[in-house]
Design a protein around this motif. Structure first.
Motif, mmCIF file in Angstrom:
data_model
loop_
_atom_site.group_PDB
_atom_site.id
_atom_site.type_symbol
_atom_site.label_atom_id
_atom_site.label_comp_id
_atom_site.label_asym_id
_atom_site.label_seq_id
_atom_site.Cartn_x
_atom_site.Cartn_y
_atom_site.Cartn_z
ATOM 1 N N ASP A 42 0.850 -1.184 0.000
ATOM 2 C CA ASP A 42 0.000 0.000 0.000
ATOM 3 C C ASP A 42 0.890 1.239 0.000
ATOM 4 O O ASP A 42 1.724 1.415 0.896
ATOM 5 C CB ASP A 42 -0.906 -0.003 1.235
ATOM 6 N N LEU A 43 0.737 2.079 -0.979
ATOM 7 C CA LEU A 43 1.636 3.213 -1.161
ATOM 8 C C LEU A 43 1.512 4.229 -0.026
ATOM 9 O O LEU A 43 2.456 4.968 0.259
ATOM 10 C CB LEU A 43 1.348 3.886 -2.510
ATOM 11 N N ASP A 44 0.373 4.269 0.647
ATOM 12 C CA ASP A 44 0.169 5.237 1.730
ATOM 13 C C ASP A 44 0.688 4.729 3.067
ATOM 14 O O ASP A 44 1.306 5.474 3.830
ATOM 15 C CB ASP A 44 -1.312 5.585 1.858
ATOM 16 N N THR A 45 0.451 3.447 3.359
ATOM 17 C CA THR A 45 0.770 2.917 4.691
ATOM 18 C C THR A 45 2.011 2.034 4.727
ATOM 19 O O THR A 45 2.576 1.802 5.795
ATOM 20 C CB THR A 45 -0.408 2.086 5.227
ATOM 21 N N GLY A 46 2.411 1.479 3.590
ATOM 22 C CA GLY A 46 3.514 0.529 3.573
ATOM 23 C C GLY A 46 3.098 -0.890 3.901
ATOM 24 O O GLY A 46 3.930 -1.794 3.942
ATOM 25 N N GLU A 47 1.803 -1.111 4.127
ATOM 26 C CA GLU A 47 1.305 -2.455 4.447
ATOM 27 C C GLU A 47 1.416 -3.365 3.225
ATOM 28 O O GLU A 47 1.056 -2.975 2.114
ATOM 29 C CB GLU A 47 -0.151 -2.376 4.886
ATOM 30 N N VAL A 48 1.922 -4.583 3.451
ATOM 31 C CA VAL A 48 1.989 -5.571 2.375
ATOM 32 C C VAL A 48 0.616 -6.211 2.223
ATOM 33 O O VAL A 48 0.124 -6.888 3.131
ATOM 34 C CB VAL A 48 3.065 -6.632 2.662
ATOM 35 N N ARG A 49 -0.006 -6.007 1.075
ATOM 36 C CA ARG A 49 -1.380 -6.454 0.861
ATOM 37 C C ARG A 49 -1.469 -7.804 0.157
ATOM 38 O O ARG A 49 -2.488 -8.490 0.237
ATOM 39 C CB ARG A 49 -2.145 -5.415 0.036
#
Length: 343
Positions: free
Chosen positions: A53-60
């Motif tokens: 996720d480009l905003d949070t850095g979470e790996v989706r």
């Protein structure tokens, strides 16, 4: 028809999320318009798909999830059930974990069990190596069989959305914009399927003796490191050597097959970047061949790229068509390529 022929029944691919344009990258990293212009001109890639996720850095999305989705699409297009797969081969430079191997997590998601599985650790030529291994194992089996062959990469470990890019040297900065995430798959068989494309010949050869690596990827990632750069490219060496090696691969394939350049209907060139691919295509000089490329839309997706190209190629081929695929790996300078045709 030759009983030892290996046929490509179908190919499929999977990409995470929607396309991320250069403008979105520039906004996220606080870069000015000149940076976006540099991407457009120097790299030539317009967008990519990211597992992060480009905003949070979470790996989706994981590579196993993408691999399984690509495999399902390839199997469905081939009319093959997962339980009819006799072996699975996967190539990746970025497995989800060291163990269990990602190929086995893909098999788990597909419900495949009781068959040999193989995972190849490799960069851009890994997909061709996987095709080679799958084809050779099928031929060695002595009876008609079917292989699921996959390739893919997810660069989440190296994509730190919180990084300040302004001080990065060019050999690190280029990797932020060069790569995308994705997976691809193909179904190979020695079953006598008359209208399937035949995998005629594969090149997969190390040529790096005495050459410094053009790309180095460490076990730790850019997003979790305190030990120096995790990923770096000698892009000048890549710019110089990859086009030369591509011409050499093409010549070897044409010589082996007894084809001239005018015999080639489709060209699947290396998918390094939009600009680099354009240059390679011009150097190859196959003016009558139709180019099959995806890099400008989805960036360099590593081991997924040849399968994305095959997914686009196979439905277009008719009897008598011939195609050449070329891949070069800069990590230790590997030449790879393949010839495909429809009888």
């Amino acid at each position: 028809m030759n009983g030892s022929d290996v046929r490509i029944l179908a190919a499929g691919s999977a990409l995470p999320g929607g396309p991320v344009g250069n403008d979105a990258l520039a906004r996220r990293f606080g870069m000015d318009a000149s940076w976006q212009q540099w991407i457009d001109v120097f790299i030539g890639t317009k967008s990519r798909h990211l597992a992060v996720d480009l905003d949070t850095g979470e790996v989706r999305t994981t590579l196993a999830e993408l691999g399984a989705e690509a495999a399902r699409r390839a199997l469905e297009a081939a009319g093959v059930r997962p339980r009819d797969v006799d072996l699975v081969v996967m190539a990746t430079a970025t497995p989800d974990q060291l163990m269990p191997a990602t190929v086995n997590m893909v098999a788990e998601r597909l419900g495949v069990d009781g068959v040999p599985t193989y995972q190849l650790q490799s960069g851009c030529t890994g997909a061709v190596a996987a095709l080679d291994v799958g084809a050779q194992l099928l031929r060695a089996g002595g009876k008609p069989a079917t292989a699921l062959v996959l390739g893919g990469d997810v660069c989440a470990k190296h994509f730190d959305v919180h990084m300040d890019l302004r001080g990065l040297p060019p050999d690190e900065l280029v990797n932020v914009v060069l790569f995308g995430d994705g997976a691809g798959a193909a179904v190979l068989t020695t079953e006598p399927v008359d209208d399937a494309a035949v995998l005629h010949h594969v090149i997969n050869r190390l040529t790096g003796l005495g050459r410094e690596p053009g790309q180095v990827v460490e076990w730790f990632g850019q997003a979790d490191r305190e030990r120096g750069p995790a990923l770096r490219e000698d892009y000048k060496a890549i710019e110089r050597l990859v086009p030369e090696m591509s011409v050499e691969i093409l010549k070897e394939l044409l010589d082996t097959m007894g084809w001239s350049g005018t015999h080639v209907d489709y060209l699947l060139p290396p998918q390094l970047s939009g600009t680099m691919t354009d240059r390679i295509v011009a150097d190859l000089g196959l003016t009558t061949a139709e180019e099959v490329s995806c890099v400008a839309e989805i960036a360099n997706v590593g081991n997924a790229a040849p399968f994305v190209q095959l997914e686009r190629l196979l439905p277009e081929m008719v009897a008598g068509d011939r195609a050449i695929g070329i891949a070069v790996e800069s990590s230790k300078w590997i030449k790879a390529g393949f010839a495909v045709g429809k009888r």
